[in-house]
Design an enzyme around this catalytic site. Sequence first.
Site, PDB file in Angstrom:
ATOM      1  N   SER A 120      48.564   9.142  38.602  1.00 38.12           N
ATOM      2  CA  SER A 120      49.513   9.967  39.348  1.00 38.12           C
ATOM      3  C   SER A 120      49.169  11.447  39.219  1.00 38.12           C
ATOM      4  CB  SER A 120      50.925   9.808  38.787  1.00 38.12           C
ATOM      5  OG  SER A 120      51.256   8.488  38.628  1.00 38.12           O
ATOM      6  N   HIS A 141      46.208   5.898  45.041  1.00 37.73           N
ATOM      7  CA  HIS A 141      47.529   6.101  44.438  1.00 37.73           C
ATOM      8  C   HIS A 141      48.538   5.235  45.179  1.00 37.73           C
ATOM      9  CE1 HIS A 141      50.928   9.084  43.258  1.00 37.73           C
ATOM     10  NE2 HIS A 141      50.792   8.142  42.355  1.00 37.73           N
ATOM     11  N   GLU A 153      48.004   6.851  48.786  1.00 30.37           N
ATOM     12  CA  GLU A 153      47.330   8.157  48.896  1.00 30.37           C
ATOM     13  C   GLU A 153      45.888   7.922  48.465  1.00 30.37           C
ATOM     14  OE1 GLU A 153      49.739  12.192  47.909  1.00 30.37           O
ATOM     15  OE2 GLU A 153      49.874  10.722  46.325  1.00 30.37           O
ATOM     16  N   ASN A 191      53.618  13.943  44.584  1.00 24.42           N
ATOM     17  CA  ASN A 191      54.344  14.551  43.473  1.00 24.42           C
ATOM     18  C   ASN A 191      54.447  16.067  43.594  1.00 24.42           C
ATOM     19  OD1 ASN A 191      55.156  12.284  42.029  1.00 24.42           O
ATOM     20  ND2 ASN A 191      53.089  12.004  41.230  1.00 24.42           N
TER      21      ASN A 191
HETATM   22  N1  LIG Z   1      55.083   3.575  37.476  1.00 21.41           N
HETATM   23  C1  LIG Z   1      54.934   4.222  38.627  1.00 21.41           C
HETATM   24  O1  LIG Z   1      55.883   4.390  39.408  1.00 21.41           O
HETATM   25  C2  LIG Z   1      53.579   4.741  39.030  1.00 21.41           C
HETATM   26  C3  LIG Z   1      53.364   5.078  40.376  1.00 21.41           C
HETATM   27  C4  LIG Z   1      52.088   5.473  40.785  1.00 21.41           C
HETATM   28  C5  LIG Z   1      51.071   5.577  39.844  1.00 21.41           C
HETATM   29  N2  LIG Z   1      51.310   5.273  38.523  1.00 21.41           N
HETATM   30  C6  LIG Z   1      50.174   5.346  37.587  1.00 21.41           C
HETATM   31  O2  LIG Z   1      49.706   4.016  37.356  1.00 21.41           O
HETATM   32  C7  LIG Z   1      49.164   3.927  36.029  1.00 21.41           C
HETATM   33  C8  LIG Z   1      49.865   2.803  35.279  1.00 21.41           C
HETATM   34  O3  LIG Z   1      51.242   3.083  35.228  1.00 21.41           O
HETATM   35  P1  LIG Z   1      52.312   1.948  34.896  1.00 21.41           P
HETATM   36  O4  LIG Z   1      53.637   2.517  35.262  1.00 21.41           O
HETATM   37  O5  LIG Z   1      51.863   0.652  35.458  1.00 21.41           O
HETATM   38  O6  LIG Z   1      52.184   1.899  33.304  1.00 21.41           O
HETATM   39  P2  LIG Z   1      52.568   0.703  32.306  1.00 21.41           P
HETATM   40  O7  LIG Z   1      52.789   1.334  30.993  1.00 21.41           O
HETATM   41  O8  LIG Z   1      53.606  -0.180  32.910  1.00 21.41           O
HETATM   42  O9  LIG Z   1      51.208  -0.167  32.236  1.00 21.41           O
HETATM   43  C9  LIG Z   1      50.006   0.326  31.710  1.00 21.41           C
HETATM   44  C10 LIG Z   1      49.202  -0.867  31.195  1.00 21.41           C
HETATM   45  O10 LIG Z   1      47.889  -0.423  30.903  1.00 21.41           O
HETATM   46  C11 LIG Z   1      47.458  -1.136  29.762  1.00 21.41           C
HETATM   47  N3  LIG Z   1      46.290  -0.491  29.180  1.00 21.41           N
HETATM   48  C12 LIG Z   1      46.236   0.578  28.352  1.00 21.41           C
HETATM   49  N4  LIG Z   1      44.946   0.839  28.028  1.00 21.41           N
HETATM   50  C13 LIG Z   1      44.182  -0.079  28.686  1.00 21.41           C
HETATM   51  C14 LIG Z   1      42.787  -0.340  28.741  1.00 21.41           C
HETATM   52  N5  LIG Z   1      41.924   0.411  28.072  1.00 21.41           N
HETATM   53  N6  LIG Z   1      42.357  -1.381  29.510  1.00 21.41           N
HETATM   54  C15 LIG Z   1      43.222  -2.129  30.211  1.00 21.41           C
HETATM   55  N7  LIG Z   1      44.569  -1.928  30.181  1.00 21.41           N
HETATM   56  C16 LIG Z   1      45.031  -0.917  29.428  1.00 21.41           C
HETATM   57  C17 LIG Z   1      48.692  -1.144  28.868  1.00 21.41           C
HETATM   58  O11 LIG Z   1      48.565  -2.136  27.856  1.00 21.41           O
HETATM   59  C18 LIG Z   1      49.783  -1.464  29.896  1.00 21.41           C
HETATM   60  O12 LIG Z   1      49.960  -2.861  30.050  1.00 21.41           O
HETATM   61  C19 LIG Z   1      49.328   5.310  35.423  1.00 21.41           C
HETATM   62  O13 LIG Z   1      48.149   6.018  35.629  1.00 21.41           O
HETATM   63  C20 LIG Z   1      50.473   5.917  36.224  1.00 21.41           C
HETATM   64  O14 LIG Z   1      50.435   7.311  36.256  1.00 21.41           O
HETATM   65  C21 LIG Z   1      52.539   4.848  38.094  1.00 21.41           C
END
Ligand SMILES: NC(=O)c1ccc[n+]([C@@H]2O[C@H](COP(=O)([O-])OP(=O)(O)OC[C@H]3O[C@@H](n4cnc5c(N)ncnc54)[C@H](O)[C@@H]3O)[C@@H](O)[C@H]2O)c1
Length: 284
Positions: A120, A141, A153, A191
């Site tokens: 993000s 994204h 995106e 954002n």
């Molecule tokens: N939650 C949202 O609304 C949203 C929206 C758009 C983008 N994002 C982005 O998406 C990404 C994930 O966010 P999320 O909300 O799913 O987080 P989350 O915490 O729900 O999930 C992240 C996962 O990544 C895993 N992980 C950590 N290190 C790892 C590795 N080395 N190899 C494989 N897996 C690994 C963790 O164990 C966890 O299961 C982030 O970059 C976040 O900024 C989130």
Amino acid sequence: MPEIKTIAVLGAGTMGNGIAHVCARSGFLVLLCDVEQGFLNRGLAAIEKNLAREVAKEKITPQQAQEARERIAPTLDRDALAVCDFAIEAATEKFDIKSALFGDLDRILPPEAILASNTSSISITKLAAQISRPAQVIGMHFFNPVPVMQLVEVIRGMQTSQSTFDTVQSLAKQLGKTPVEVNDAAGFVSNRVLMPLINEAIFAVMEGVATPEAIDQVFQLGMAHPMGPLTLADFIGLDVCLDIMRVLVEGTGDPKYRPCPLLVRMVDAGWLGRKSGRGFYSYA
Ligand SMILES: NC(=O)c1ccc[n+]([C@@H]2O[C@H](COP(=O)([O-])OP(=O)(O)OC[C@H]3O[C@@H](n4cnc5c(N)ncnc54)[C@H](O)[C@@H]3O)[C@@H](O)[C@H]2O)c1
């Protein structure tokens, strides 16, 4: 354009399991990789629930749900990703984690594979600069919940090639999404525009201009937003909102992105919105 058959999805959390779901539903084989079996199990359970919901709503048939399920293979072994011709990284939002992961993907995946990040806020340009194939690094994204939201995106880093960009635009369409082109800059478009709106709404609460309910009503009834900015902030998580405002200040050097002191205080108090039971509203 290289044909994509097998997609590696890194991270089985909120976004990763949604991305794996839409990839499998669109006919791609998926290797879903996380760091612990428990996280994979949780991700697979979420996919199961979301596929069942789509069947109940008659968006897909039970047969299609079953086929999608069978296309997803969970793994803890990063080396197993060598069979993938595309990767989408949706791991924890920390530069060091993503940078190490991109190093591994660069080593493991075939040289022609594209490496996309769902970050993000982290610079695609900086992630790309760490590895040997910067022209094949790009941002994809997605929005939460991934199976429902239409937008992707597509973020061009400074080094992203036109062919990488074209492949990703086409992939996003194959996933049933609408890609929108954005250049790599703090907060991208979503954002950069949304968070200052939320931050300003919080200033309005702090200064006693109106209650959270009144502010949300203004946006729902006057601008046809499906939810007001403070309800949305609670949904996203106030800690996440604060982190993004800090990325905007740091990335642009512009004090106009200063986080509202009330936002900082609420995060300090542990009032993080829906997930903590209290934010601008109570979630008993
Ligand atoms: N939650 C949202 O609304 C949203 C929206 C758009 C983008 N994002 C982005 O998406 C990404 C994930 O966010 P999320 O909300 O799913 O987080 P989350 O915490 O729900 O999930 C992240 C996962 O990544 C895993 N992980 C950590 N290190 C790892 C590795 N080395 N190899 C494989 N897996 C690994 C963790 O164990 C966890 O299961 C982030 O970059 C976040 O900024 C989130």
